[in-house]
Design a protein around this motif. Structure first.
Motif, short mmCIF file in Angstrom:
data_model
loop_
_atom_site.label_atom_id
_atom_site.label_comp_id
_atom_site.label_asym_id
_atom_site.label_seq_id
_atom_site.Cartn_x
_atom_site.Cartn_y
_atom_site.Cartn_z
N PRO A 167 0.80 -1.23 0.00
CA PRO A 167 0.00 0.00 0.00
C PRO A 167 0.83 1.29 0.00
O PRO A 167 0.38 2.34 -0.44
CB PRO A 167 -0.82 -0.11 1.30
CG PRO A 167 -0.88 -1.57 1.58
CD PRO A 167 0.44 -2.12 1.13
N ASP A 219 -0.99 3.53 -3.19
CA ASP A 219 -1.89 4.11 -2.19
C ASP A 219 -3.30 4.28 -2.72
O ASP A 219 -3.52 4.37 -3.94
CB ASP A 219 -1.32 5.45 -1.74
CG ASP A 219 -1.31 6.46 -2.87
OD1 ASP A 219 -2.26 7.23 -2.99
OD2 ASP A 219 -0.34 6.46 -3.66
N SER A 220 -4.24 4.36 -1.79
CA SER A 220 -5.66 4.38 -2.16
C SER A 220 -6.08 5.69 -2.83
O SER A 220 -7.05 5.72 -3.59
CB SER A 220 -6.52 4.11 -0.93
OG SER A 220 -6.12 4.94 0.13
#
Ligand code: AVJ
Length: 312
Positions: free
Chosen positions: A194, A198-199
């Protein structure tokens, strides 16, 4: 004349005509890229920043004690935003310590010098603009030197390159000089990946910005929407790898060197490695130098480490 632009154009031509395509992460950092990297550093998923900050906030006093000397020059490679470095520097005596950030970007030096002087009034700050090793060679003097290389910046090099880099540092260091190295440790995929995927999609922007940079500086016609960011991590190997993947069969032209490159659907351009470390890997890298691993600090989760290496 060989300019930055010619070197960039030559690199792109070499990388995109290779059988396994590649581009160097060195070229991420134009103005836009620097801004995106700063945003990445502030993401929770990019745990590296907070872990190193924790080490320097809570153990900075002890680290500073181990590094201190009557007349000390603290040289930081790659200026950064200074937030972590400040947590270390505040523990040194102001009147006998000089802080020298080195960076190839003049603006980075100006910014960090101003900030550090505001944060730590009376600290002597003398920034240097230029190539790390040339500048380090110029700095040779009788004062003890501490070189800071934080943020796991070494991780963009493969182990052979890292060895070469550390050997060059070893050459410019004098007996008693020290290196404070910040390195990301090997840990499971669910934590590492992550950080590189990343989101919010900032890392994707950061990676794909390289295509925009080629368009802008070299007259490329990359269509950004036809490419995507890919990150992989294999815990056994301990290396996060980033790629740009072509979503379709396509040809891209670059005016600057009058070339065009074909991309197959699914074809990858390798753009970055982010090495994660353990003690064996670190020992292998400092092997063949007169640097001794004297102290190791980690954050409470043991995600990241700061090492003190002393030249014997
Ligand atoms: C600046 C090399 C430490 O590899 O973690 C961050 C750069 N790339 N997200 C890293 C980076 C994608 C970063 N270093």
């Amino acid at each position: 004349m060989i300019t930055e632009k010619t070197l960039f154009a030559q690199h792109v031509e070499k990388g995109l005509s290779a059988s396994s395509k590649f581009l160097s992460s060195m070229y991420f950092y134009d103005k836009k890229g620097e801004g995106l990297f700063r945003q990445i550093m502030n993401l929770d998923e990019y745990y590296l920043t907070n872990c190193e900050l924790e080490i320097l906030m809570f153990q900075g006093h002890e680290i500073a004690h181990l590094l201190s000397d009557e007349h000390l020059e603290i040289i930081e490679l790659g200026a950064g935003d200074g937030i972590k470095t400040k947590e270390l520097l505040r523990h040194f005596p102001k009147d006998s310590t000089v802080y020298r950030p080195i960076d190839i970007s003049e603006q980075a030096i100006i910014d960090i010098s101003k900030k550090m002087s505001d944060w730590i009034p009376n600290l002597k700050v003398e920034g240097i603009c230029g190539d790390y090793f040339k500048m380090l060679d110029n700095l040779k003097s009788n004062n003890k030197k501490v070189i800071l290389f934080l943020g796991s910046n070494l991780g963009n090099m493969n182990d052979e390159q890292a060895k070469g880099f550390i050997q060059q540092l070893n050459l410019v260091m004098q007996k008693g000089d020290q290196l404070l190295l910040g390195l990301d440790l090997i840990k499971p995929k669910n934590i590492v990946l992550p950080a590189y995927n990343d989101s919010k999609g900032i890392t994707s922007e950061f990676n794909l910005n390289l295509l925009d940079r080629i368009n802008k500086e070299l007259g490329g016609d990359f269509d950004r929407t036809q490419f995507e960011h890919v990150a992989i991590y294999n815990e056994n190997e301990g290396i996060a790898k980033s790629y740009i993947k072509s979503k379709i069969d396509q040809t891209v032209s670059i005016l600057e060197n009058d070339t065009s490159f074909h991309f197959k659907k699914g074809e990858l351009i390798h753009t970055e490695i982010s090495r994660k470390y353990d003690l064996d890997i670190i020992r292998n890298i400092i092997d063949n130098t007169s640097l001794h691993l004297d102290h190791q600090f980690t954050d409470h989760k043991q995600y990241f480490t700061n090492l003190i290496l002393t030249k014997h």
